[in-house]
Design a protein around this motif. Structure first.
Motif, short mmCIF file in Angstrom:
data_model
loop_
_atom_site.label_atom_id
_atom_site.label_comp_id
_atom_site.label_asym_id
_atom_site.label_seq_id
_atom_site.Cartn_x
_atom_site.Cartn_y
_atom_site.Cartn_z
N PHE A 175 1.26 8.10 9.94
CA PHE A 175 0.47 7.43 9.44
C PHE A 175 -0.38 6.50 10.44
CE2 PHE A 175 4.37 7.35 6.40
CZ PHE A 175 3.88 7.82 5.18
N SER A 178 -3.03 0.71 11.18
CA SER A 178 -3.26 0.37 9.90
C SER A 178 -2.09 0.74 8.47
CB SER A 178 -4.04 -0.10 9.68
OG SER A 178 -4.63 1.11 9.25
N GLU A 179 -1.49 1.53 8.59
CA GLU A 179 -0.77 1.93 7.04
C GLU A 179 0.79 1.06 8.21
OE1 GLU A 179 -2.25 5.36 5.26
OE2 GLU A 179 -1.27 5.60 7.64
N GLU A 182 1.26 -2.08 7.64
CA GLU A 182 1.28 -2.65 6.12
C GLU A 182 2.91 -2.30 5.61
OE1 GLU A 182 -1.08 -0.97 3.62
OE2 GLU A 182 -3.04 -1.89 4.46
#
Length: 208
Positions: A175, A178-179, A182
């Motif tokens: 990933f 940014s993922e 989150e």
């Protein structure tokens, strides 16, 4: 570097892995939490020290260390989580005997298990908390839920012994940053501190 005092919030069960636990430390004069992934044996030892009513029939390793230290007049004065490298926390146990201070390197889980038995304070450096601490920007309902259940284990004898930490760590490598941020926010909202700690550690590795 300034030291920040920590208290133990509790231990949360892993919601994804059998045998994995997250030790949750609270910033005393702040709102950040410091989750640290620990093994089943260390979680059991810390839980027993937290639950005063639980007395094992035979002394655990940390109880033996406490008896040994008492016999030779060694006192644990404090524990300092002094370094964070690639998601691994490093700690020091500050001991004293005959007014002579000694510093002993230790795994963080062992150091905290001993700090509890010696009623010694736990500290970390501000830069470590800035890097690895997690803010709980939760709604009031979530906060109430957290206060009602600190996650302290009351049945340490039921701990699982199987772990698969490397598999879980590798699952985050695919990933983007940014993922991962989150996912970290979602894990914190769900109070899955074990998952939050692993995601945070993967983020720290990439940003270091």
């Amino acid at each position: 570097m300034s030291l920040v005092k920590l208290t133990i919030k509790g231990i949360s069960y892993s919601q994804t892995q059998n045998g994995a636990y997250a030790l949750i430390l609270n910033e005393v004069d702040g709102e950040r939490k410091l989750p640290i992934v620990i093994g089943a044996f260390e979680a059991q030892s810390i839980a027993i020290a937290l639950e005063k009513e639980i007395k094992p029939p035979r002394p655990l390793t940390h109880d033996l260390f406490k008896s040994f230290a008492d016999r030779f007049d060694i006192v644990v004065k404090q524990v300092i989580i002094h370094k964070l490298v690639d998601g691994v926390f490093y700690s020091s146990i500050i001991c004293e005997r005959d007014k002579i201070e000694e510093i002993i390197d230790a795994r963080t889980s062992d150091a905290i298990a001993l700090a509890l038995r010696f009623h010694a304070p736990i500290f970390t450096y501000k830069n470590i908390l800035d890097k690895a601490g997690i803010y709980l920007n939760a709604n009031p309902e979530t906060e109430t839920k957290s206060d009602d259940n600190d996650g302290i284990l009351s049945e340490p004898e039921t701990f699982g012994l199987d772990t698969d930490e490397s598999k879980d760590e590798n699952s985050y490598k695919k990933f983007s940053l940014s993922e991962l941020h989150e996912f970290l926010e979602m894990a914190v909202q769900e109070e899955d501190y074990e998952k939050a700690a692993r995601i945070r550690d993967e983020i720290s590795k990439r940003e270091s």
